[in-house]
Design an enzyme around this catalytic site. Structure first.
Site, PDB file in Angstrom:
ATOM      1  CD  GLU A 193      -2.112   4.450  12.898  1.00 16.11           C
ATOM      2  OE1 GLU A 193      -0.922   4.504  13.275  1.00 16.11           O
ATOM      3  OE2 GLU A 193      -2.950   3.695  13.404  1.00 16.11           O
ATOM      4  CG  ASP A 229      -4.219  -1.321   8.236  1.00 18.46           C
ATOM      5  OD1 ASP A 229      -4.102  -2.135   7.307  1.00 18.46           O
ATOM      6  OD2 ASP A 229      -3.313  -1.078   9.057  1.00 18.46           O
ATOM      7  CB  SER A 282      -6.704  -2.943  11.202  1.00 19.19           C
ATOM      8  OG  SER A 282      -5.696  -3.171  10.265  1.00 19.19           O
ATOM      9  CE1 TYR A 333       3.784  -1.089   7.572  1.00 17.55           C
ATOM     10  CE2 TYR A 333       4.406   1.224   7.687  1.00 17.55           C
ATOM     11  CZ  TYR A 333       3.587   0.233   7.205  1.00 17.55           C
ATOM     12  OH  TYR A 333       2.578   0.550   6.333  1.00 17.55           O
ATOM     13  CG  ASP A 347      -0.558  -0.039   2.536  1.00 22.23           C
ATOM     14  OD1 ASP A 347       0.658  -0.244   2.736  1.00 22.23           O
ATOM     15  OD2 ASP A 347      -1.393   0.134   3.461  1.00 22.23           O
TER      16      ASP A 347
END
Ligand code: GLA
Length: 384
Positions: A160, A172, A126, A221, A37
């Protein structure tokens, strides 16, 4: 008792009256398209039957009282002072969503609320995106403002990025806000175009929580994201979504082994998402088998090229893939622990669930949780 009922009961108990609104936002499981994504690529998630609910009632002042069923905790703050670091950590996600709305000029009243859910926390399903989306739903309902489901999702993504500090992609929150019952969503994460892919009759989605909780996932990540950007730059493309296998091979001697493998995962994963979506949507027999194979290949690529799996996920996926009636299984979500997902023949689900848990427990010493789910509807709010 459903989570919705628990939250409603708790509200009445706590505040001695009924709530005015109940908002709901589901978790998601990603069938395929992992770490694509944030590379402008393709993903194929579905909203799941597990969700976060929040029951609320506006107040005449600017105080917010928030009770968390899951954290056995409550907190109070002013709607005008949302980033007080002394407030409990669990309240950061709900506060982030309120902060986003306030920043965008939605002038929120104070309110009393109870929040609770049945999405396992920190398992890669999520739960945090669901909290963001459910609070955006609630905040909008409290002010009477309207926003598209896509914009609610993008608001959650900004929470986020700007309030939590996690550089996630859009998957998500898009799945939580835009889910459709019985459908997976083929999302183009560049154009944000969403195509609904009807889940074939006869197949169940089984979520397998390894009970291994993800450590250091945030830093790993962010590192993956940087590696992808570095690889895209060397390949001369805007994002890895635009890279091809031929282009990758041609640039092989300019890429470190790590960047080469990261890029190979993204390029091949995007192809697998398209293949899986096509196969699931096809009316000919054999679609589930083709989609299942794409899931298996996705796991190998995440394990070997992208290096975001772990021992527990590999064990779980191997056990699942060895069961009769399993079309394919893979890790799902960011990785390093959390959940795997399998597509399983409906008639074989019971035996699958009965077999996988004990073998996994014996091999790892961990007690897994298996959930059978159908694809569910996205977020919403009801007046009660
Ligand atoms: C997390 C992120 C998503 C996505 C996945 C990996 O769930 O929040 O945006 O990047 O990891 O596919």
């Amino acid at each position: 008792m459903t989570v919705r009922d628990t939250v409603l009961d708790r509200f009445r108990e706590q505040f001695d009256e009924a709530p005015a609104l109940v908002a709901r936002a589901p978790g998601r499981v990603n069938l395929i398209g992992e770490h694509t994504d944030y590379n402008d690529g393709f993903v194929l998630p579905a909203a799941i039957e597990r969700a976060v609910h929040v029951a609320a009632r506006p107040r005449a002042d600017s105080t917010v009282t928030l009770v968390s069923v899951d954290f056995h905790s409550d907190t109070q703050f002013s709607i005008d002072d949302l980033d007080d670091p002394d407030l409990p950590a669990w309240s950061k996600y709900p506060r982030g969503a309120l902060w986003w709305l306030q920043n965008r000029g939605h002038s929120l009243p104070g309110f009393d609320a109870v929040i609770g859910g049945d999405i396992p926390i920190g398992a890669g399903l999520s739960s945090s995106a669901a909290v963001e989306v459910v609070m955006i739903e609630l905040g909008l309902a409290l002010t009477g403002a309207e926003m598209s489901q896509q914009d609610k999702a993008l608001a959650g993504v900004e929470v986020e990025h700007q309030f939590i500090g996690m550089p996630c992609g859009v998957m998500d929150q898009m799945a939580s806000a835009m889910g459709v019952a019985q459908h997976a969503l083929l999302i183009d994460c560049r154009s944000l175009d969403v195509r609904q892919v009807k889940m074939p009759a006869g197949a169940s989605i089984v979520i397998m929580d390894t009970a291994k909780r993800r450590g250091l996932v945030d830093s790993a990540y962010a590192r993956r994201r940087e590696e992808c950007e570095a690889a895209a730059e060397i390949l001369g493309v805007e994002a890895l979504r635009d890279a091809t296998r031929d282009g990758l091979e041609a640039a092989r001697d300019r890429l470190s082994s790590v960047l080469y493998r990261r890029a190979r995962h993204i390029i091949t994963e995007n192809l697998r998402v398209q293949a899986a979506a096509l196969a699931l949507g096809s009316t000919h027999g054999g679609g589930l088998k083709t989609a299942g194979q794409a899931l298996r290949d996705s796991h190998a690529s995440l394990r070997d090229d992208y290096e975001v799996s772990c021992y527990e996920l590999d064990v779980m996926v191997d056990i699942a893939n060895a069961q009769a009636g399993c079309y394919g299984a893979r890790m799902t979500g960011a990785g390093f622990g959390g959940c795997a997902v399998a597509l399983v023949d409906e008639g074989a689900v019971e035996a699958f669930v009965a077999a996988v848990g004990p073998v996994y427990a014996e091999k790892t010493g961990l007690e897994p949780h298996l959930y059978v789910t159908q694809a569910a509807a996205g977020s919403g709010v009801e007046r009660v």
